[in-house]
Structure formats: structure tokens, C-alpha cells
Scaffold this active site. Structure first.
Site, short mmCIF file in Angstrom:
data_model
loop_
_atom_site.label_atom_id
_atom_site.label_comp_id
_atom_site.label_asym_id
_atom_site.label_seq_id
_atom_site.Cartn_x
_atom_site.Cartn_y
_atom_site.Cartn_z
NE ARG A 126 -3.96 -2.09 0.42
CZ ARG A 126 -5.06 -2.17 -0.32
NH1 ARG A 126 -5.27 -1.28 -1.27
NH2 ARG A 126 -5.93 -3.13 -0.11
CD GLU A 129 -1.90 3.17 -7.95
OE1 GLU A 129 -2.94 2.56 -8.31
OE2 GLU A 129 -1.03 2.63 -7.25
CG HIS A 158 -1.62 -0.99 -8.28
ND1 HIS A 158 -2.27 -0.06 -7.51
CD2 HIS A 158 -1.77 -2.18 -7.64
CE1 HIS A 158 -2.81 -0.66 -6.45
NE2 HIS A 158 -2.50 -1.96 -6.51
#
Length: 338
Positions: free
Chosen positions: A246, A275, A294
Site C-alpha cells: 500500500r 494513480e 500496480h
């Protein structure tokens, strides 16, 4: 005597075909094309399916009050996630609807990606590939890469794992296979939780003693900003930080400053505070940082795993048992008393 009605299962998540077919022995199964919008199921235009659904299996679609209003027969929801953030659990509990989850569905592939980042970062693989593709390797100095991209071996080095849960345990297993010593920070584990495989100790000791630190603590109020300027300064200047967990666990400005000032040897990141990453983000200009967009859970194996966990939980629930993955067990207790 009226025959019992076959319960209806509505699947809006990516789901393994064989698992769906096997569930067809117990449910009338309706499969809807998954959506990436992350909106309410009430807005998907499937009111006829919601009206008869006994169970809904979802991943990104939101099961909110509006969805529940359209699903009067609903008795259970499966969120194909470890944390059912896409389901209004309180509203489900109020209506006596069980909520199941699929914990650790992506633990193996995320551990793979974390270790990929570890290897790429300590061996400067991303930087070396960019250099090679740029045409910089010339006959004038064929051995230049040997001096430019010198890295460390993992055997004999110490890996610090923040978080000894499902992913952290799998990273530990990989680290031991590479011949690494392992320190673990997890305030919920006993010092001997891993026996001879790893030592559970304090956060400060993990940071100060590790050659590589990898982040796998869950996101909670107590872990937001867990690694700030003070904590990063405990790490040695020849140490590396990897985060495939995270982003919010590490303070962004503190990490950028540590990398820019040479207080860390490098970092490998799969998660980011914004993001997609803005094109002008300072991390993109640093050669000692390995970046992936990611992709920790980007694997068909995750779908197969959450399908297996969901199917097992549903069959246990259907038989009147208590699924290990239920998020609101009070619903089952109330049902048993009724």
C-alpha cells in the site's frame, strides 16, 4: 407439496468457468460480463436478474442500498476481495444478508511481484535494460555494464518484512529459498511465530538491520505513514526499499527525498500515492528506482483462486455451516436463533 426453489446465483465478477459450472449443481447460475467502472449494480441495467438473485458474486461492482432494494430475495453476497469495500456490509447485516470475502486470493502472485521488484532493484535490472535499449552499449567499452550496474547477491543478506500476514509469509518463504536471513515486523505476532525461519522484532530494528525492506502491512489508520522521514533515516544508505503493498504506508515526500539525497540505495515500487503516476513525478527521473504500474494482482491465477475460495464458502453457507471467510458472522448467529 411445493418443490423447493433452486437458489439463483448472479456472478458479475471475473470467474473461473469450471467453478461456475460446478456451482450449477446447486444454483441456477447467471453470469454477467464484469464491469471495470466500479459503480452500483443497481445501475447495470440487470434489474430482472437482481430481482431473483439469492446470491451475488462481485469484484468491482458495488452492492449498495440501491442494489439491495432491487434484490428482495438476496441472502448472501461474495466480494471477491480480501476487504469487502465494494459492499455495504452494515446494510446487508441489517437485512440478514451474509457477506463473504476471498482473503489471500492474490497472495502468491503479489509475493512473486514483490520478489521480482527486489531482484530487479538490487541488480539494477530496469536501469540496465533502459540503458541497453538506448543504444549506449558500444564496442568502445564492451565491459562498461560490469562497472555501471554492479549489484548485490541476496544470499547472506537480510530481508526485512513489514507485515507477517498472507503475503509477508509467502515473501519469507521465497527469501529463505534465496539464502536470506529474515526479520519481520508485525506487532500482532509472537517473537517465535516463524521458528528458525525468521525473527519477529521491532520496526526500528528491522529498518536498521535490513539490506532490503519490503512492505506488506495492511492499510489501516495505524499504518498510514508508518515509514516517514525518521524511519527512513534508520535505514542504511546501501539499503533498498520495496513496496508492492500500500502506497500510503510510506510517506511520499520522505521517500523521494531519501532517494534524491542518496540516503537509500534504491527503491522498487508497484503502488503510488496518485494513480496513474503523473508524468512529472520526481520518481520517474530517478535511475535508482524500479517502477511497475500496480500489477501485483494482475494474473489469471487470482481469478482462479478467488473463484475457488468463493465456491467453497458458498457451499459451506448453503449447507448451513459457517464459512471461514464471512465478514458479518452475526447474521449467521441470528439466523440460527430464528
Amino acid at each position: 407439496m411445493t418443490a423447493p426453489t433452486t437458489p439463483r446465483l448472479l456472478v458479475t465478477a471475473p470467474f473461473d468457468t469450471a467453478r461456475a459450472e460446478s456451482l450449477g449443481e446447486h444454483f441456477a447460475v447467471d453470469v454477467v460480463q464484469p464491469s471495470l467502472d466500479g459503480g452500483s449494480l443497481a445501475e447495470r441495467g440487470i434489474d430482472d436478474l437482481l430481482a431473483t438473485a439469492t446470491v451475488i458474486v462481485t469484484e468491482l461492482d458495488v452492492v449498495d442500498a440501491a442494489t439491495l432494494d432491487r434484490a428482495p430475495e438476496l441472502r448472501a453476497v461474495v466480494s471477491c476481495r480480501a476487504n469487502p469495500v465494494n459492499v455495504d456490509v452494515a446494510a446487508c447485516t441489517e437485512r440478514g444478508i451474509a457477506v463473504l470475502t476471498t482473503p489471500a486470493r492474490n497472495a502468491e502472485v503479489t509475493a512473486d511481484l514483490a520478489f521480482t521488484l527486489i531482484l530487479m532493484t538490487v541488480r539494477h535490472a530496469g536501469e540496465a535494460e533502459r540503458w541497453l535499449r538506448s543504444g549506449a552499449w558500444t564496442p568502445d567499452d564492451v565491459f562498461e555494464p560490469y562497472s555501471r550496474f554492479r549489484g548485490i547477491q541476496l544470499a547472506g543478506r537480510t530481508l526485512g518484512i513489514l507485515g507477517g500476514g498472507a503475503i509477508g509469509r509467502r515473501v519469507l518463504r521465497r527469501a529463505r529459498a534465496f539464502g536470506m536471513d529474515v526479520l519481520v515486523y508485525d506487532p500482532f505476532l509472537a517473537a517465535d511465530a516463524f521458528g528458525d525461519e525468521a525473527t519477529v522484532t521491532t520496526l526500528d530494528e528491522v529498518l536498521s538491520r535490513s539490506d532490503v525492506v519490503t512492505v506488506h502491512v495492511p492499510l489501516a489508520e495505524s499504518t498510514i505513514g508508518l515509514l516517514g522521514d525518521r524511519e527512513l533515516r534508520l535505514m542504511r544508505p546501501d539499503a533498498f526499499l520495496v513496496n508492492a503493498g500500500r502506497a500510503a504506508v510510506v510517506e511520499e515526500d520522505a521517500l523521494v527525498a531519501a532517494l534524491q539525497e542518496g540516503r537509500l540505495a534504491g527503491a522498487g515500487l508497484d503502488v503510488f500515492w496518485t494513480e496513474p503516476v503523473p508524468a512529472d513525478h520526481p520518481l520517474l527521473a530517478l535511475d535508482n528506482v524500479t517502477l511497475t504500474p500496480h500489477i501485483g494482482g494482475a494474473s489469471d491465477d487470482v481469478v482462479a483462486e478467488h473463484s475457488r475460495i468463493a465456491a467453497d464458502g458458498l457451499l459451506t453457507w448453503l449447507e448451513g455451516g459457517r464459512p471461514a471467510t464471512i465478514a458479518n458472522p452475526d447474521v449467521l448467529a441470528a439466523s440460527a436463533r430464528a
